[in-house]
Design a protein around this motif. Structure first.
Motif, PDB file in Angstrom:
ATOM      1  N   ILE A 461       0.430  -1.259   0.051  1.00 46.66           N
ATOM      2  CA  ILE A 461       0.076   0.289   0.009  1.00 46.66           C
ATOM      3  C   ILE A 461       0.791   1.015  -0.054  1.00 46.66           C
ATOM      4  O   ILE A 461       0.695   2.471  -0.767  1.00 46.66           O
ATOM      5  N   SER A 462       1.674   1.447   0.460  1.00 47.49           N
ATOM      6  CA  SER A 462       2.500   2.386   0.537  1.00 47.49           C
ATOM      7  C   SER A 462       3.481   2.978  -0.427  1.00 47.49           C
ATOM      8  O   SER A 462       3.422   3.887  -1.197  1.00 47.49           O
ATOM      9  N   LEU A 463       4.220   1.927  -0.935  1.00 44.51           N
ATOM     10  CA  LEU A 463       5.009   1.623  -2.397  1.00 44.51           C
ATOM     11  C   LEU A 463       3.748   2.742  -3.652  1.00 44.51           C
ATOM     12  O   LEU A 463       3.864   3.456  -4.212  1.00 44.51           O
ATOM     13  N   LEU A 464       2.643   2.207  -3.435  1.00 43.66           N
ATOM     14  CA  LEU A 464       1.384   2.099  -4.486  1.00 43.66           C
ATOM     15  C   LEU A 464       0.802   3.937  -3.601  1.00 43.66           C
ATOM     16  O   LEU A 464       0.685   4.089  -5.278  1.00 43.66           O
ATOM     17  N   LEU A 474      -2.680  -1.874 -10.698  1.00 43.16           N
ATOM     18  CA  LEU A 474      -3.003  -3.083 -10.183  1.00 43.16           C
ATOM     19  C   LEU A 474      -4.468  -2.733  -9.806  1.00 43.16           C
ATOM     20  O   LEU A 474      -5.429  -3.871  -9.436  1.00 43.16           O
ATOM     21  N   THR A 475      -4.995  -1.741  -9.520  1.00 44.95           N
ATOM     22  CA  THR A 475      -5.923  -1.989  -8.698  1.00 44.95           C
ATOM     23  C   THR A 475      -7.938  -1.346  -9.579  1.00 44.95           C
ATOM     24  O   THR A 475      -9.030  -1.499  -9.020  1.00 44.95           O
ATOM     25  N   GLY A 476      -7.443  -0.887  -9.953  1.00 41.03           N
ATOM     26  CA  GLY A 476      -8.301   0.421 -11.199  1.00 41.03           C
ATOM     27  C   GLY A 476      -9.312   0.888 -10.311  1.00 41.03           C
ATOM     28  O   GLY A 476      -9.942   2.064 -11.080  1.00 41.03           O
ATOM     29  N   HIS A 477      -8.554   1.787  -9.057  1.00 38.68           N
ATOM     30  CA  HIS A 477      -9.529   2.570  -8.497  1.00 38.68           C
ATOM     31  C   HIS A 477      -8.409   3.601  -7.724  1.00 38.68           C
ATOM     32  O   HIS A 477      -7.215   2.823  -7.335  1.00 38.68           O
ATOM     33  N   LEU A 478      -8.867   4.687  -7.235  1.00 38.55           N
ATOM     34  CA  LEU A 478      -7.506   5.609  -7.085  1.00 38.55           C
ATOM     35  C   LEU A 478      -8.777   6.147  -5.809  1.00 38.55           C
ATOM     36  O   LEU A 478      -9.819   6.188  -5.916  1.00 38.55           O
ATOM     37  N   ALA A 479      -8.116   6.558  -4.485  1.00 38.18           N
ATOM     38  CA  ALA A 479      -8.776   6.794  -3.014  1.00 38.18           C
ATOM     39  C   ALA A 479      -9.140   8.184  -3.353  1.00 38.18           C
ATOM     40  O   ALA A 479      -8.455   8.892  -4.010  1.00 38.18           O
ATOM     41  N   SER A 480     -10.501   8.920  -2.310  1.00 35.28           N
ATOM     42  CA  SER A 480     -10.895  10.682  -2.289  1.00 35.28           C
ATOM     43  C   SER A 480      -9.163  10.757  -2.437  1.00 35.28           C
ATOM     44  O   SER A 480      -9.593  11.834  -2.238  1.00 35.28           O
ATOM     45  N   THR A 481      -8.347  10.848  -1.811  1.00 37.96           N
ATOM     46  CA  THR A 481      -7.604  11.582  -1.039  1.00 37.96           C
ATOM     47  C   THR A 481      -5.714  11.343  -1.527  1.00 37.96           C
ATOM     48  O   THR A 481      -5.172  12.115  -1.326  1.00 37.96           O
ATOM     49  N   ASP A 482      -6.286  10.076  -2.888  1.00 32.71           N
ATOM     50  CA  ASP A 482      -4.836  10.151  -3.907  1.00 32.71           C
ATOM     51  C   ASP A 482      -4.615  11.386  -4.675  1.00 32.71           C
ATOM     52  O   ASP A 482      -6.271  11.482  -5.575  1.00 32.71           O
ATOM     53  N   VAL A 483      -4.600  12.245  -5.287  1.00 33.05           N
ATOM     54  CA  VAL A 483      -4.384  13.395  -5.923  1.00 33.05           C
ATOM     55  C   VAL A 483      -3.589  13.360  -7.379  1.00 33.05           C
ATOM     56  O   VAL A 483      -2.168  13.232  -6.729  1.00 33.05           O
ATOM     57  N   ILE A 484      -3.874  13.342  -8.161  1.00 32.42           N
ATOM     58  CA  ILE A 484      -2.885  13.057  -8.918  1.00 32.42           C
ATOM     59  C   ILE A 484      -1.919  14.619  -9.560  1.00 32.42           C
ATOM     60  O   ILE A 484      -3.032  15.623  -9.817  1.00 32.42           O
ATOM     61  N   VAL A 485      -1.497  14.090  -9.827  1.00 30.50           N
ATOM     62  CA  VAL A 485      -0.492  14.933 -10.768  1.00 30.50           C
ATOM     63  C   VAL A 485       0.375  15.193 -11.985  1.00 30.50           C
ATOM     64  O   VAL A 485      -0.041  14.361 -12.500  1.00 30.50           O
TER      65      VAL A 485
END
Length: 538
Positions: A461-464, A474-485
């Protein structure tokens, strides 16, 4: 005895005795003479066997095969003093061989030997009887009445025969392995008498063996409590300051054993014992350095005050230097002690300032399990800030750390996964670990029923979380806290375990697969992409 009509039968050993003053020169013949009714022949036969047995293990085994043990065991109770003495001398020398020890244990000769320890007998008999028991004592049942009785005899010998002290104490040390025997000796005042020998002046061998007795007694929690009540810590601290290296080493080993008792840790510290142990770290003796690091490891475990005492004595600086040693046991102990101490912020900063993290990189490549367990644990504790985590990356420690994810040792793997989790807080470190195949290895681990754990999942999880593009693949989704740049890319669902970087994907030729979507919100980043990957084609 007359002439023999037939030739001597072949024997296991063709060697002959030198100048044997009785009829017959082969070992087989002399063994037969042990059954003679004539005392003179018995005296000379036992003497010859003693001389032959001194030649080495091959001779001892040869005599064992010829059946010398049983008649010798009978002759140690002979009425003639010289027969008894020579029989004991022969038996004592033979008992130093492993095969002979096992055979003697089956014969159960111990009660007969103990019976001859009375002060009325010859001191030579005492010496070789003690040698027999010292050899046999690892095989004895300490619960048996004869063995318990032997303690009283030995302590009596310790008060009257100074030349037998070391051997007698060795027997006592070998037998003191359970709480029941210790309690019996304690009730009869035996421990008090043993403590007296710890400070025997100018007798280092006796002191060393007496301390070994203490270490043996201290193997159980009940026994440690009894020794603590006898204030053994005070005596051991005094022994840490003697000149003899052997005594110091034994004292450090006893301190290590007693340190499993919480009150003993505090007492050692209050008596000023910790600086004395720290001094042992700088000794030229490898054995003393090993014992000192083990003692400090035990003293500082879950003990803040002892950790600060080692810190104040400058022990952490020497321990960092020992991480580069060639002795696995010492390296493991040093790493464990530093890990115990680094749990306190002030000490941790000082340990880091002396180059602990670069020094831990080489131990990460060790093949010794305990070194790996302690090193990975120490690295995790030292990763207290961004600079400390970056230091492991600069020192080249991430690659060997990732390699340890392939370990099948449960504790090594758990510690490594947790270390990966901690160091993955730094994005650059996480990216580098991924380049070394950390994600692929962790995927494989988490698909294994036997190797998967909460630690391996946490590391993954930490690496991802530091590589959202891979996480999405890998998972097909991101969490609401994941901010893409800028730089985030969607290459579609990953196939198998191979996860390609954006740079690797750009190098692939155009094909029929779905396009790769790259997030780009600035012209500056667009120019960077074109220049780096497309060589100005756009």
């Amino acid at each position: 005895m007359g002439k023999k009509v037939k030739k001597e039968s072949e024997t296991p050993c063709k060697e002959t005795f030198e100048a044997l003053p009785v009829v017959g020169k082969t070992p087989a013949t002399v063994v037969l003479l042990l059954s003679s009714p004539e005392e003179d022949i018995l005296i000379k036969a036992c003497e010859a066997i003693h001389t032959f047995a001194e030649k080495g293990d091959e001779s001892k085994v040869s005599l064992l095969g010829l059946g010398a043990l049983e008649p010798l065991c009978q002759l140690i109770t002979h009425n003639n003093k010289l027969v008894r003495r020579n029989a004991f001398m022969a038996l004592g020398i033979m008992a130093t061989n492993g095969d002979v020890k096992s055979a003697l244990n089956k014969i159960d000769v111990t009660p007969l030997i103990i019976d001859k320890l009375s002060l009325e007998d010859d001191t030579v008999i005492h010496e070789f009887a003690t040698l027999c028991l010292a050899s046999l004592s690892f095989y004895l049942y300490v619960f048996s009445t004869p063995i318990i009785s032997s303690f009283h005899i030995y302590f009596y010998i310790l008060q009257d025969f100074s030349d037998l002290h070391a051997e007698a104490l060795q027997v006592v040390a070998n037998c003191l392995s359970d709480s029941e025997s210790v309690q019996l000796i304690h009730k009869d005042g035996g421990l008090t008498r043993l403590m007296d020998f710890l400070l025997t002046p100018n007798m280092p061998e006796i002191q060393s063996n007496a301390v070994k007795c203490i270490s043996r007694v201290a193997k159980s929690s009940e026994n440690r409590k009894v020794l603590h009540e006898h204030n053994v810590e005070k005596v051991l601290v005094e022994l840490l300051s003697v000149a003899d290296i052997g005594v110091k080493t034994s004292a450090c080993q006893a301190v290590a054993a007693m340190s499993f008792h919480l009150s003993s840790k505090d007492r050692f510290r209050d008596l000023g014992g910790i600086p004395a142990v720290v001094q042992g770290l700088s000794s030229e003796s490898l054995a003393l350095r090993q014992a000192a690091t083990q003692a400090l490891s035990n003293l500082t475990y879950n003990n803040k005050h002892s950790a600060f005492a080692v810190f104040e004595a400058g022990g952490h600086e020497i321990l960092v230097q020992q991480l580069n040693g060639s002795c696995p046991r010492m390296v493991a102990n040093a790493a464990a002690t530093l890990g115990n101490m680094a749990r306190h912020e002030i000490i941790c900063c000082s340990i880091l300032s002396h180059g602990a993290i670069p020094a831990l990189v080489e131990p990460l490549k060790s093949t010794d399990t305990q070194v790996l367990v302690n090193t990975t644990q120490c690295l995790t504790v030292l990763a207290c800030d961004t600079e400390a985590r970056a230091e492991l990356q600069r020192a080249g420690g991430l690659q060997p750390l990732v390699s340890l994810l392939q370990s099948y040792h449960k504790e090594v793997l758990s510690n490594t996964c947790f270390a990966v989790h901690v160091y993955a807080c730094e994005e650059s470190a996480a990216v580098e670990m991924c380049k070394h195949g950390a994600l692929e290895i962790l995927q494989e681990i988490n698909q294994s029923v036997n190797r998967k754990s909460s630690y391996s999942e946490l590391a993954m999880i930490s690496l991802l979380n530091c590589n959202l593009s891979v996480k999405y693949s890998l998972t097909g989704h991101l969490a609401s806290t994941d901010v893409i740049v800028d730089g985030f890319y969607d290459a579609g669902k990953v196939c198998g375990l191979l996860i390609l970087t954006l740079e690797e994907l750009f190098k692939q030729p155009v094909n029929q697969h779905r396009p790769i979507i790259v997030v780009n919100t600035s012209t500056e980043y667009e120019s960077y992409i074109k220049k780096k990957y497309f060589n100005g084609l756009f």
